[in-house]
Write an enzyme that holds these catalytic residues in place. Structure first.
Site, PDB file in Angstrom:
ATOM      1  N   ASP A   1      -3.115  27.622  -4.830  1.00 13.27           N
ATOM      2  CA  ASP A   1      -3.361  27.192  -6.206  1.00 13.27           C
ATOM      3  C   ASP A   1      -2.294  27.740  -7.141  1.00 13.27           C
ATOM      4  O   ASP A   1      -1.480  28.588  -6.744  1.00 13.27           O
ATOM      5  CB  ASP A   1      -4.771  27.624  -6.677  1.00 13.27           C
ATOM      6  CG  ASP A   1      -5.092  29.071  -6.352  1.00 13.27           C
ATOM      7  OD1 ASP A   1      -4.162  29.832  -6.008  1.00 13.27           O
ATOM      8  OD2 ASP A   1      -6.266  29.461  -6.450  1.00 13.27           O
TER       9      ASP A   1
ATOM     10  N   ASN B   1     -17.974  33.760  -8.575  1.00 12.13           N
ATOM     11  CA  ASN B   1     -18.896  32.611  -8.567  1.00 12.13           C
ATOM     12  C   ASN B   1     -18.777  31.796  -7.277  1.00 12.13           C
ATOM     13  O   ASN B   1     -19.262  30.672  -7.209  1.00 12.13           O
ATOM     14  CB  ASN B   1     -18.640  31.714  -9.780  1.00 12.13           C
ATOM     15  CG  ASN B   1     -17.224  31.127  -9.788  1.00 12.13           C
ATOM     16  OD1 ASN B   1     -16.447  31.389  -8.878  1.00 12.13           O
ATOM     17  ND2 ASN B   1     -16.906  30.341 -10.803  1.00 12.13           N
TER      18      ASN B   1
ATOM     19  N   HIS C   1     -16.008  30.675  -5.892  1.00 10.03           N
ATOM     20  CA  HIS C   1     -14.911  29.703  -5.761  1.00 10.03           C
ATOM     21  C   HIS C   1     -13.919  30.144  -4.696  1.00 10.03           C
ATOM     22  O   HIS C   1     -13.728  31.333  -4.458  1.00 10.03           O
ATOM     23  CB  HIS C   1     -14.234  29.404  -7.117  1.00 10.03           C
ATOM     24  CG  HIS C   1     -13.350  30.462  -7.681  1.00 10.03           C
ATOM     25  ND1 HIS C   1     -13.342  30.786  -9.021  1.00 10.03           N
ATOM     26  CD2 HIS C   1     -12.413  31.264  -7.121  1.00 10.03           C
ATOM     27  CE1 HIS C   1     -12.443  31.726  -9.237  1.00 10.03           C
ATOM     28  NE2 HIS C   1     -11.864  32.031  -8.096  1.00 10.03           N
TER      29      HIS C   1
ATOM     30  N   GLU D   1     -14.044  25.333  -8.329  1.00 11.74           N
ATOM     31  CA  GLU D   1     -15.156  25.920  -9.069  1.00 11.74           C
ATOM     32  C   GLU D   1     -16.479  25.275  -8.647  1.00 11.74           C
ATOM     33  O   GLU D   1     -16.488  24.211  -8.012  1.00 11.74           O
ATOM     34  CB  GLU D   1     -14.925  25.697 -10.568  1.00 11.74           C
ATOM     35  CG  GLU D   1     -13.674  26.402 -11.114  1.00 11.74           C
ATOM     36  CD  GLU D   1     -13.849  27.905 -11.292  1.00 11.74           C
ATOM     37  OE1 GLU D   1     -14.547  28.545 -10.495  1.00 11.74           O
ATOM     38  OE2 GLU D   1     -13.266  28.457 -12.255  1.00 11.74           O
TER      39      GLU D   1
END
Ligand code: GLP
Length: 245
Positions: free
Chosen positions: A70, A141, A143, A148
């Site tokens: 990413d 979270n 990810h 996400e």
């Protein structure tokens, strides 16, 4: 069914050494290894072990190609040292013999054309016959990359808006939360699942909930993107005992 292999480590040093050895064995067993690489603080120890192994002539990256997971979009000029490309140069590439021309990112920091078809990144990975081994970190979270919660299991490399919790978590690297980019380009979950082997490193007490979700998952739950890994046949997860118990 959850086919993931979980490895409980005593500490960060042990975790980093074990994962680095996996990479070294893989690189040494393939003529032209194709690596998937991640940023974040979690894999830094693995990269340090890889650098040491290179210095001790136990591994060479000369025939390797790498694809990073990413990259931020819209980093202000004063924060270019927060780009993932910069991170990889600092933490691995400039210390080993990889040819920088063979290191790829889903978007170029100097030329962020948002009209670009980011799925070309998937095509490029395919043209190299896929990732032989991919290292992942994980967000609080759940990810992976920047996929996400709500990400589709069919997602390919694409532009994504970061959630408030990710912006908050990543604000530790910026002077103020307002300076944290709100967008990134990430390999999709489908891109990740195409890797022949995946190694996820879970580091930090804040990852406990995500790890427990992953351990108990039987099928993919889009609220916890990491659970996509239950669909994969060759995934290992390394975590530190004292952080989870
Ligand atoms: C960022 C990256 C992820 C990384 C996560 C966790 O959001 N996009 O790839 O896994 O941070 O980072 P850390 O390892 O610093 O906890």
């Amino acid at each position: 069914m959850n086919k993931i292999k979980f490895f409980e480590c005593d500490d960060y040093e042990q975790l980093s050494g074990l994962v680095a050895n996996k990479f070294i064995d893989k690189i040494n067993s393939i003529k032209k290894p194709v690596l998937g690489l991640a940023t974040g603080s979690s894999p830094i120890g693995v990269y340090q072990h890889l650098i040491k192994a290179y210095q001790n002539k136990k591994v060479s990256f000369a025939n390797c190609t790498s694809f990073n997971l990413d990259e931020y979009i819209g980093l202000k000029k004063e924060y270019l040292d927060q780009s993932y490309q910069y991170f990889m140069n600092q933490n691995l590439f400039s210390h080993v013999d990889i040819d920088i021309k063979n290191t790829f990112f889903p978007v170029d920091q100097d030329n962020q054309d948002l009209t670009y078809d980011f799925e070309n990144y998937d095509k490029k990975i395919d043209s190299y016959n896929g990732l032989d081994i991919l290292i992942l970190g994980i967000g609080n979270n759940g990810h992976i990359g920047f996929n996400e919660p709500g990400s589709s299991i069919d997602s390919k490399t694409r532009l994504i808006n970061l959630t408030e919790s990710t912006v908050e978590a990543n604000s530790r690297f910026f002077k103020s939360k307002d300076d944290v980019p709100k967008k990134s380009v990430t390999m999709g979950l489908a891109t990740i699942l195409k890797a022949k082997e995946i190694v996820l490193v879970v580091v930090g007490k804040s990852k406990k909930e995500a790890l427990l979700k992953l351990k108990s998952a039987k099928v993919f739950d889009s609220n916890w993107p990491c659970t996509a890994l239950v669909e994969h046949n060759n995934t290992s997860v390394y975590f530190i005992k004292s952080e989870i118990n």
